[in-house]
Every structure is written in C-alpha cells, then in structure tokens.
Design an enzyme around this catalytic site. Structure first.
Site: not given
Ligand code: CTP
Length: 405
Positions: A210-212
């Site tokens: 995923s990402n932030r």
C-alpha cells in the site's frame, strides 16, 4: 469538518401538516455538525409532539414564554442572541402575518421580533391561503424588511388538492441555510465523484502493498462539495477517517475494486476528482494462505494495475480532475499526466516538502486547468481550504465551456 459545524440554528416550527418535514431538517443539520434549538408554537405541537423534536435536537424544546419556575433573565432575548440564524419551517400564513405586522404574542413571534440575525421562512399552507392577497402583501412586506423566503412548491397538498403551497423539501431548506451563512451553493444539483485514500494490493492473506495516503485530501474535497450543495459519492480505499454525512460512501480495497466502482457510476457524474493514491502494482494472484519465508528472501512478481483515470475520458463527459504527487520535475510530470490521461485539470503536489502531500492536515500545490497557460498556486493551508479553492477554480472553467459530449 463540515461548514455547518458548530453553527447555532434556531428552528421555529408552526402549526402545519408539514411540521413532520422539520424533523428531517433537524436531522440533516445535526448530521452536518450544527446545533439546533427548536421553538414550537402551541398549534405546531398538535401536529408533531415536542418529544420528537427534543429527541432529534438533543435539547429541551421551547414552547412557552412563561415557564414555571421562571428562568433567570428574559428567555426570548436569551434565545435570540445566541443563534447564527433563525429558520421558520414550516411557516404558516399566521406567523408570516404576525412577523410582517410586528405582532409578538407567543414565544416564537417574540423571538422573531427581537432578533437581529438572518430570518428564513419556508411557507407551507393551502394554495388558497398562499394566494390570498393578505398573505402575498405580508410576503412583500417581509421581503422589504430583508427577511428571506423560500418559495413553496407546486404539488399535492394535505387535502390532496393540487396547487402552490407545499413546503420546500428539507434539503432545499438546508442548502438555503448554508447559502445564508456564507457557504456558496454553486455545486447545487451537480453530481461529484471523489476518490480518496490508498489502495491495498494483497500479497497473501495477511500482507499487502500500500502507500502512505491518509485520504484527508479526498475527504476534504468530498466535504467541501457537499457543503456547496453537490450530490457526492466518495469512493475510498482503507482509511481511518470519519465518513462525511449527506453523501454516499463506497469503500474499496484494491485498485481493481476502485476501478470497477468508479467506472460503474462515472457516466452519471458532472465532476470526477481522483484524489486517491491508487497503487500502481499488484500481484497477479495473491497467495490464499500466509507465505512462509524459508530462505529469508522473497521475490514478488508484480504487474501494473489499471490506470483508472486514463480510462475515464472515453466513457465519461464529466469534468475530470487528477492529482499528481511528485518528488521532482513536478510541473513537467503533472502536465504530462494531464495530457496523457486527457484531464480537464490536475493538482500538482509534492510528497517531499514539509506540510504537503500524504498524512498531513495541510497541503500546497499548483492547479493546472485546461485552456489556461499558467498554473494557479495553491498556498500552504488546510486541506479543507485547498479543497474549496480547487472547487472554485474548477467551477469557473467548467462554467465557461460546456461539458464534453
Ligand atoms: N491514478 C489512477 N490509476 C492508477 C494510478 C493513478 O487513476 N492506477 C490516478 C491518481 O488517482 C491520480 C493520477 O492518476 O489522480 C496520478 O497519479 P500518480 O500516482 O501521481 O501518477 P501515476 O499515474 O501513478 O504515475 P507515476 O506513479 O509514475 O508518477
């Protein structure tokens, strides 16, 4: 945060069959974070009981001028001084006449006479009463006095007769309240789709890529559009934010899920704002059990996810806004994305500058709009303020050129 958050609204309810619609007005206002104090006339209580209104407002409902034992001070002054706006919905011919003539013979009419905040009336009555010359003269007087009136609708009345006199719908009353409190309603009647947050691409049953992204920018855009009267759908990846009220929220997990959800409704939208940080890569077939790591290394074979934004132009006439999150060569990359994805606008922001990009409450960037040579600088400010600025600029361009067919 909704623009109505902490606004104090006094809702006067008078004796009309439409009193039940006041319940929905309270619900919509409270869901938007407003505080509502209900004041009912005696005849209003014949239609809907005060218990309903006290349950909906979370406050004691005021009906009487003279309370036993008497509260300290003057009750009508206290009420009138502590609100941002007074709304009378439904407003009978009687309360319109009393306010126009300056008659104060019960709590509500006395509050209306003493108040200096904006007064909004949503009339409701039989069409003969509405068209009666006395009522129309009172309406003219109220307008002359700076009172704001919402025209009643034409339609079926309480006795099944048809005519002009139905109280405006609760959503219309709430939209008018927002407008009076200084929130432009320039997206009223527009359908806006906003995407937000990250996507999660599973590796196995317990792990994912995923990402932030926190989703804060997309949620701010959705809230700003709701506040400005739009019919909003928010499609969001996994985030830890409270969903906005008065909008339809679709939660998704992967880029493929988001793609499906967006495409399903994209043809019905006037504006699409892709603020989501869609994952670019996914495992073609994630493992259905937990992967064990025997050799302390793991090689993952990834394939690209669908570019949701790129596929939209060919299926939707909406005004499409993309986001470009960059770390270097921002302007060049953003303009390239805008051209390649055939967007009407793109918001460039940076992942590596303080106070901008993922996880922060503030953002800074540049908005590029089709047909405009220069980008518009969006200064460092709250994501909510930036969202409003984006909507304002986007609306200007969309109004200039009709949507593509
Ligand atoms: N986007 C999308 N589908 C993807 C990837 C991105 O719809 N699979 C959208 C994003 O929501 C955003 C815009 O495309 O509005 C640009 O996203 P960004 O991550 O900045 O760029 P990418 O197109 O992914 O390109 P790169 O990662 O190489 O910068």
């Amino acid at each position: 945060m909704s623009a109505l958050k902490n606004k104090r609204i006094l809702l006067g309810v008078t004796g009309s069959i439409a009193a039940y619609k006041a319940c929905e007005i309270i619900r919509l206002l409270r869901k938007s974070g407003a505080e509502v104090q209900a004041v009912m006339t005696k005849s209003a209580t014949e239609f809907v009981g005060p218990t309903t209104f006290s349950a909906l407002t979370g406050k004691e409902v005021l009906t009487d001028m003279f309370i036993d034992p008497p509260p300290p001070g003057e009750i009508h002054l206290h009420i009138a001084e502590n609100v941002d706006i007074i709304v009378v919905a439904p407003a009978t011919a009687n309360i319109l006449a009393k306010t126009a003539q300056g008659i104060a013979d019960d709590l509500l009419s006395t509050v209306l006479l003493v108040s200096d905040v904006p007064l909004l009336f949503a009339p409701a009555m039989h069409h003969n009463m509405w068209q009666n010359r006395a009522t129309q003269t009172n309406m003219d007087t109220l307008k002359k006095h700076g009172r704001i009136l919402i025209q009643p609708d034409y339609g079926s009345l309480a006795n099944l007769a048809t005519g002009e006199g139905r109280m405006a719908e609760p959503a219309v009353v709430v939209s008018k309240i927002r407008e009076i409190l200084g929130i432009p309603q320039d997206f009223h009647g527009k359908r806006v789709l906003v995407t937000a947050g990250p996507t999660r691409e599973p590796i196995d049953t317990v792990r994912f890529i995923s990402n932030r992204s926190s989703g804060k920018m997309g949620f701010a855009l959705a809230q700003a559009a709701i506040d400005r009267g739009a019919e909003v759908t928010l499609i969001t990846g996994p985030v830890y934010l409270k969903s906005p009220e008065m909008c339809s929220v679709v939660t998704v997990e992967t880029a493929e899920d988001m793609n499906r959800a967006v495409r399903k409704i994209s043809t019905q939208q006037d504006f699409i704002i892709m603020a989501a940080a869609v994952g670019d890569f996914a495992l073609p077939s994630p493992q259905k059990s937990k992967i064990k790591l025997p050799n302390h290394t793991l090689t993952l074979k990834l394939q690209s996810t669908p570019d949701i934004l790129k596929g939209l132009r060919s299926i939707s006439d909406a005004f499409i806004v993309g986001f470009a999150l960059e770390t270097e060569d921002g302007e060049k990359n953003a303009l390239k994305k805008m051209k390649e994805k055939r967007l009407d606008a793109i918001v460039l922001n940076y992942a590596n500058q303080p106070g901008t990009g993922f996880e922060t409450d503030t953002n800074e960037g540049t908005l590029f709009l089709r047909g405009e040579k220069k980008g518009i600088h969006l200064p460092l400010e709250s994501k909510m303020k930036m969202a409003h600025r984006i909507l304002t600029e986007v609306k200007k361009v969309a109004a200039k050129e009709p949507m593509k067919s």
